[in-house]
Write a protein that holds these residues in place. Structure first.
Motif, PDB file in Angstrom:
ATOM      1  N   GLU A   1      38.807  37.906  37.338  1.00 51.68           N
ATOM      2  CA  GLU A   1      38.497  36.885  38.361  1.00 51.68           C
ATOM      3  C   GLU A   1      38.553  35.484  37.775  1.00 51.68           C
ATOM      4  O   GLU A   1      38.386  35.288  36.571  1.00 51.68           O
ATOM      5  N   HIS A   2      38.724  34.513  38.659  1.00 50.92           N
ATOM      6  CA  HIS A   2      38.657  33.103  38.267  1.00 50.92           C
ATOM      7  C   HIS A   2      37.225  32.787  37.823  1.00 50.92           C
ATOM      8  O   HIS A   2      36.271  33.405  38.292  1.00 50.92           O
ATOM      9  N   MET A   3      37.097  31.790  36.945  1.00 49.68           N
ATOM     10  CA  MET A   3      35.769  31.418  36.430  1.00 49.68           C
ATOM     11  C   MET A   3      34.805  30.984  37.543  1.00 49.68           C
ATOM     12  O   MET A   3      33.587  31.055  37.373  1.00 49.68           O
TER      13      MET A   3
ATOM     14  N   ASN B   1      46.305  37.680  41.064  1.00 51.82           N
ATOM     15  CA  ASN B   1      45.830  36.870  39.939  1.00 51.82           C
ATOM     16  C   ASN B   1      46.747  35.680  39.676  1.00 51.82           C
ATOM     17  O   ASN B   1      47.970  35.817  39.642  1.00 51.82           O
ATOM     18  N   ASN B   2      46.140  34.529  39.437  1.00 50.52           N
ATOM     19  CA  ASN B   2      46.894  33.298  39.244  1.00 50.52           C
ATOM     20  C   ASN B   2      47.585  33.218  37.884  1.00 50.52           C
ATOM     21  O   ASN B   2      48.552  32.498  37.725  1.00 50.52           O
ATOM     22  N   GLU B   3      47.111  33.981  36.891  1.00 52.92           N
ATOM     23  CA  GLU B   3      47.708  33.867  35.552  1.00 52.92           C
ATOM     24  C   GLU B   3      48.786  34.892  35.280  1.00 52.92           C
ATOM     25  O   GLU B   3      49.710  34.641  34.509  1.00 52.92           O
TER      26      GLU B   3
ATOM     27  N   GLY C   1      34.526  21.893  50.014  1.00 53.69           N
ATOM     28  CA  GLY C   1      35.289  20.838  49.352  1.00 53.69           C
ATOM     29  C   GLY C   1      36.354  21.374  48.411  1.00 53.69           C
ATOM     30  O   GLY C   1      37.219  20.631  47.951  1.00 53.69           O
ATOM     31  N   SER C   2      36.312  22.656  48.100  1.00 53.42           N
ATOM     32  CA  SER C   2      37.287  23.248  47.166  1.00 53.42           C
ATOM     33  C   SER C   2      37.145  24.768  47.198  1.00 53.42           C
ATOM     34  O   SER C   2      36.176  25.303  47.752  1.00 53.42           O
ATOM     35  N   ALA C   3      38.097  25.430  46.543  1.00 46.59           N
ATOM     36  CA  ALA C   3      38.008  26.885  46.409  1.00 46.59           C
ATOM     37  C   ALA C   3      36.852  27.256  45.487  1.00 46.59           C
ATOM     38  O   ALA C   3      36.167  28.264  45.704  1.00 46.59           O
ATOM     39  N   THR C   4      36.621  26.438  44.480  1.00 42.74           N
ATOM     40  CA  THR C   4      35.496  26.700  43.566  1.00 42.74           C
ATOM     41  C   THR C   4      34.197  26.762  44.357  1.00 42.74           C
ATOM     42  O   THR C   4      33.363  27.653  44.162  1.00 42.74           O
ATOM     43  N   GLU C   5      34.045  25.808  45.265  1.00 42.30           N
ATOM     44  CA  GLU C   5      32.820  25.764  46.063  1.00 42.30           C
ATOM     45  C   GLU C   5      32.735  26.977  46.998  1.00 42.30           C
ATOM     46  O   GLU C   5      31.652  27.561  47.167  1.00 42.30           O
ATOM     47  N   ALA C   6      33.862  27.362  47.564  1.00 41.43           N
ATOM     48  CA  ALA C   6      33.867  28.542  48.451  1.00 41.43           C
ATOM     49  C   ALA C   6      33.495  29.798  47.659  1.00 41.43           C
ATOM     50  O   ALA C   6      32.729  30.650  48.140  1.00 41.43           O
ATOM     51  N   ASN C   7      34.011  29.911  46.438  1.00 43.99           N
ATOM     52  CA  ASN C   7      33.664  31.075  45.610  1.00 43.99           C
ATOM     53  C   ASN C   7      32.177  31.083  45.263  1.00 43.99           C
ATOM     54  O   ASN C   7      31.515  32.122  45.299  1.00 43.99           O
ATOM     55  N   ASN C   8      31.643  29.898  44.911  1.00 43.57           N
ATOM     56  CA  ASN C   8      30.204  29.799  44.615  1.00 43.57           C
ATOM     57  C   ASN C   8      29.360  30.183  45.819  1.00 43.57           C
ATOM     58  O   ASN C   8      28.361  30.890  45.706  1.00 43.57           O
TER      59      ASN C   8
ATOM     60  N   HIS D   1      53.162  25.436  39.886  1.00 43.32           N
ATOM     61  CA  HIS D   1      52.624  25.384  41.248  1.00 43.32           C
ATOM     62  C   HIS D   1      51.294  26.105  41.399  1.00 43.32           C
ATOM     63  O   HIS D   1      50.666  26.001  42.452  1.00 43.32           O
ATOM     64  N   ALA D   2      50.847  26.862  40.373  1.00 47.69           N
ATOM     65  CA  ALA D   2      49.511  27.468  40.481  1.00 47.69           C
ATOM     66  C   ALA D   2      48.439  26.433  40.152  1.00 47.69           C
ATOM     67  O   ALA D   2      47.270  26.613  40.493  1.00 47.69           O
ATOM     68  N   ALA D   3      48.834  25.340  39.487  1.00 52.42           N
ATOM     69  CA  ALA D   3      47.845  24.318  39.103  1.00 52.42           C
ATOM     70  C   ALA D   3      47.709  23.240  40.175  1.00 52.42           C
ATOM     71  O   ALA D   3      46.600  22.839  40.511  1.00 52.42           O
TER      72      ALA D   3
ATOM     73  N   ALA E   1      44.910  26.402  34.220  1.00 50.85           N
ATOM     74  CA  ALA E   1      44.771  24.961  33.977  1.00 50.85           C
ATOM     75  C   ALA E   1      43.309  24.564  33.977  1.00 50.85           C
ATOM     76  O   ALA E   1      42.905  23.629  33.295  1.00 50.85           O
ATOM     77  N   CYS E   2      42.496  25.325  34.728  1.00 53.42           N
ATOM     78  CA  CYS E   2      41.093  24.962  34.885  1.00 53.42           C
ATOM     79  C   CYS E   2      40.322  25.126  33.587  1.00 53.42           C
ATOM     80  O   CYS E   2      39.345  24.458  33.352  1.00 53.42           O
ATOM     81  N   SER E   3      40.763  26.065  32.720  1.00 55.38           N
ATOM     82  CA  SER E   3      39.996  26.237  31.490  1.00 55.38           C
ATOM     83  C   SER E   3      40.890  26.078  30.266  1.00 55.38           C
ATOM     84  O   SER E   3      40.509  26.426  29.170  1.00 55.38           O
TER      85      SER E   3
ATOM     86  N   VAL F   1      36.919  40.932  44.167  1.00 57.20           N
ATOM     87  CA  VAL F   1      38.229  41.227  43.558  1.00 57.20           C
ATOM     88  C   VAL F   1      39.244  40.287  44.184  1.00 57.20           C
ATOM     89  O   VAL F   1      39.324  40.181  45.407  1.00 57.20           O
ATOM     90  N   MET F   2      40.029  39.621  43.350  1.00 57.04           N
ATOM     91  CA  MET F   2      40.981  38.652  43.897  1.00 57.04           C
ATOM     92  C   MET F   2      42.187  39.352  44.532  1.00 57.04           C
ATOM     93  O   MET F   2      42.545  40.463  44.149  1.00 57.04           O
ATOM     94  N   TYR F   3      42.800  38.686  45.510  1.00 58.60           N
ATOM     95  CA  TYR F   3      43.974  39.268  46.180  1.00 58.60           C
ATOM     96  C   TYR F   3      45.122  39.385  45.191  1.00 58.60           C
ATOM     97  O   TYR F   3      45.818  40.398  45.119  1.00 58.60           O
TER      98      TYR F   3
ATOM     99  N   ALA G   1      41.524  34.554  47.577  1.00 64.19           N
ATOM    100  CA  ALA G   1      42.945  34.642  47.955  1.00 64.19           C
ATOM    101  C   ALA G   1      43.698  33.350  47.634  1.00 64.19           C
ATOM    102  O   ALA G   1      44.771  33.096  48.187  1.00 64.19           O
ATOM    103  N   VAL G   2      43.158  32.555  46.704  1.00 70.33           N
ATOM    104  CA  VAL G   2      43.779  31.256  46.402  1.00 70.33           C
ATOM    105  C   VAL G   2      45.232  31.421  45.936  1.00 70.33           C
ATOM    106  O   VAL G   2      46.126  30.707  46.382  1.00 70.33           O
ATOM    107  N   ALA G   3      45.462  32.368  45.029  1.00 69.01           N
ATOM    108  CA  ALA G   3      46.817  32.525  44.482  1.00 69.01           C
ATOM    109  C   ALA G   3      47.756  33.221  45.472  1.00 69.01           C
ATOM    110  O   ALA G   3      48.959  32.967  45.478  1.00 69.01           O
TER     111      ALA G   3
HETATM  112  N1  PMP Z   1      40.612  30.822  42.404  1.00 71.66           N
HETATM  113  C1  PMP Z   1      41.831  30.897  41.862  1.00 71.66           C
HETATM  114  C2  PMP Z   1      42.541  32.198  41.858  1.00 71.66           C
HETATM  115  C3  PMP Z   1      42.428  29.755  41.300  1.00 71.66           C
HETATM  116  O1  PMP Z   1      43.645  29.836  40.736  1.00 71.66           O
HETATM  117  C4  PMP Z   1      41.729  28.533  41.336  1.00 71.66           C
HETATM  118  C5  PMP Z   1      42.337  27.293  40.709  1.00 71.66           C
HETATM  119  N2  PMP Z   1      43.485  26.867  41.381  1.00 71.66           N
HETATM  120  C6  PMP Z   1      40.460  28.504  41.938  1.00 71.66           C
HETATM  121  C7  PMP Z   1      39.932  29.672  42.455  1.00 71.66           C
HETATM  122  C8  PMP Z   1      39.647  27.246  42.014  1.00 71.66           C
HETATM  123  O2  PMP Z   1      40.311  26.261  42.698  1.00 71.66           O
HETATM  124  P1  PMP Z   1      39.794  24.726  42.632  1.00 71.66           P
HETATM  125  O3  PMP Z   1      39.821  24.346  41.175  1.00 71.66           O
HETATM  126  O4  PMP Z   1      40.808  24.000  43.439  1.00 71.66           O
HETATM  127  O5  PMP Z   1      38.451  24.671  43.196  1.00 71.66           O
END
Ligand code: PMP
Length: 389
Positions: A100-102, A151-153, A70-77, A8-10, A324-326, A147-149, A178-180
């Motif tokens: 942190e996430h990539m 960690n997803n891994e 459009g995504s969390a990646t975009e919000a982080n960028n 469910h994290a993916a 899953a992303c990397s 700093v993430m809320y 705070a994605v995870a």
């Molecule tokens: N941050 C965290 C903690 C994530 O686990 C992920 C991937 N689910 C992302 C950011 C990026 O999410 P997305 O690939 O949906 O843009």
């Protein structure tokens, strides 16, 4: 045996209530929120209603703090580049935790090409950020700390309030991915002292294709995506109304059910952990108690995460071996290396993330499949034979 999905994290299934709610925005209510006619106005209303629900979900000051992406990646960028570039006159230093996430780390690395200094804050063996090091690292020129809320891994939940106190005293802005964590533990951006916060729709059982960035009133940010000026000029591009409407409804439902769902999942998670740790040379990764209610992550000596994943899939049990992303790269996870594991130790990881479909009945078949998988792979592993000598 019926499928047991523990990744469910993916990706998560969209909540059917969310789908029913948002479906008209794919068909009959198909307007563009920027159009002035009535069909456009209906679409705009859906986006604004969702903005209110997301603001309430994280206890934001008001709905205009929410920028849809459009995504969390975009919000982080947007958080990283948007604040660093906008506040360049205050300093050119950014810092992030090493786990942190990539989508946070890579934009920070890219800023180095523009003369920024980027350093990572170390974490301890359970994944908790080293607060003393953080305090030492921050200076007046540090415009962004990320700093993430949680960690997803490895599932570790960070002491965000302590971190925000340090950042407020010594640096400038605190960004929190705070994605995870969102939807699993309650988030209050005001009490937590957060300046920017990233959310993802799908991680709340909403549709793919929407994310959001909370931007505290007064935080100076510039756009990284230029165009028609949607989202207060901070994120141009026609809004994905279906995904955005769904995201708001998903957040509303998740918030209503968060306490009940966490109390349901914690005993399942703990039983799974207890059962799996009965396997010889198996270890929990991440924090033993400060961890997400739906997260159980392990490592096993002498075997490879990719083989574990594929073997578990033969039992129709879907797990992950990290991000899953990397995970297409066979490099060990930067998160597992940051908590101090050696390369060969970091390779043998398995991450189970539970969700609404998970029940206590799943524990026995999952533990059994894990045991059999580990035994089978170890028999084939030259490293295991080495260890047994
Ligand atoms: N941050 C965290 C903690 C994530 O686990 C992920 C991937 N689910 C992302 C950011 C990026 O999410 P997305 O690939 O949906 O843009």
């Amino acid at each position: 045996m019926a499928r047991i999905y523990l990744d469910h994290a993916a990706a998560l299934p969209v909540d059917y209530r969310v789908f029913e709610f948002a479906k008209p925005y794919l068909t009959t209510l198909h307007g563009n929120p920027s159009s002035l006619h009535s069909v456009g106005v209906e679409a705009k209303q859906a986006v604004e209603e969702s903005r209110q629900k997301i603001a309430k979900f994280i206890h934001a000051e008001n709905e205009s703090t929410i920028i849809f992406t459009g995504s969390a990646t975009e919000a982080n960028n947007l958080a990283v580049k948007g604040t660093a570039l906008r506040n360049i006159t205050s300093g050119k230093t950014v810092v992030a935790s090493a786990i942190e996430h990539m989508s946070v780390l890579n934009p920070m690395k890219e800023l180095q090409k523009n003369g920024f200094s980027f350093t990572t804050i170390p974490v301890d063996s359970t994944g908790i950020v080293d607060l003393n090091k953080l305090e030492d690292m921050l200076t007046k020129t540090t415009t962004l700390t990320s700093v993430m809320y949680a960690n997803n891994e490895i599932g570790t939940v960070e002491p965000i309030r302590e971190i925000s106190n340090i950042v407020r005293e010594k640096g400038m802005y605190l960004h929190v991915d705070a994605v995870a964590a969102a939807g699993r533990i309650p988030i209050d951006v005001q009490k937590d002292g957060i300046d920017l916060l990233t959310l993802s729709s799908n991680d709340l059982y909403g549709p793919q294709g929407a994310g959001a960035l909370y931007v505290k009133p007064g935080v100076r940010l510039q756009s990284v995506l230029l165009g028609g000026g949607q989202e207060r000029g901070l994120r141009s591009g026609t809004e994905n109304v279906f995904a955005i409407a769904g995201m708001g409804e998903a957040a509303r439902i998740v918030q209503e059910e968060i306490t009940q769902e966490s109390s349901r999942l914690i005993p399942i998670r703990d039983t799974l952990i207890n059962e799996i740790l009965k396997i010889e040379q198996s270890y929990l990764t991440g924090h033993p108690t400060q961890r997400l209610p739906h997260h159980a992550s392990f490592r096993f000596s002498s075997i490879e995460g990719e083989s574990i994943l594929l073997n578990m899939d033969m039992y129709d049990i879907q797990v992950s071996t990290g991000s899953a992303c990397s995970s297409k790269t066979l490099e060990p996870s930067h998160v597992l290396l940051a908590i101090g594991l050696k390369h060969e130790e970091a390779h043998g990881s398995m991450v189970l993330t539970l969700g609404r479909s998970t029940t206590m009945d799943n524990v026995e078949p999952v533990s059994k499949a894990t045991y059999e998988t580990v035994q089978r792979l170890r028999k084939l592993s030259p490293l295991d034979q080495e260890w047994r000598k």
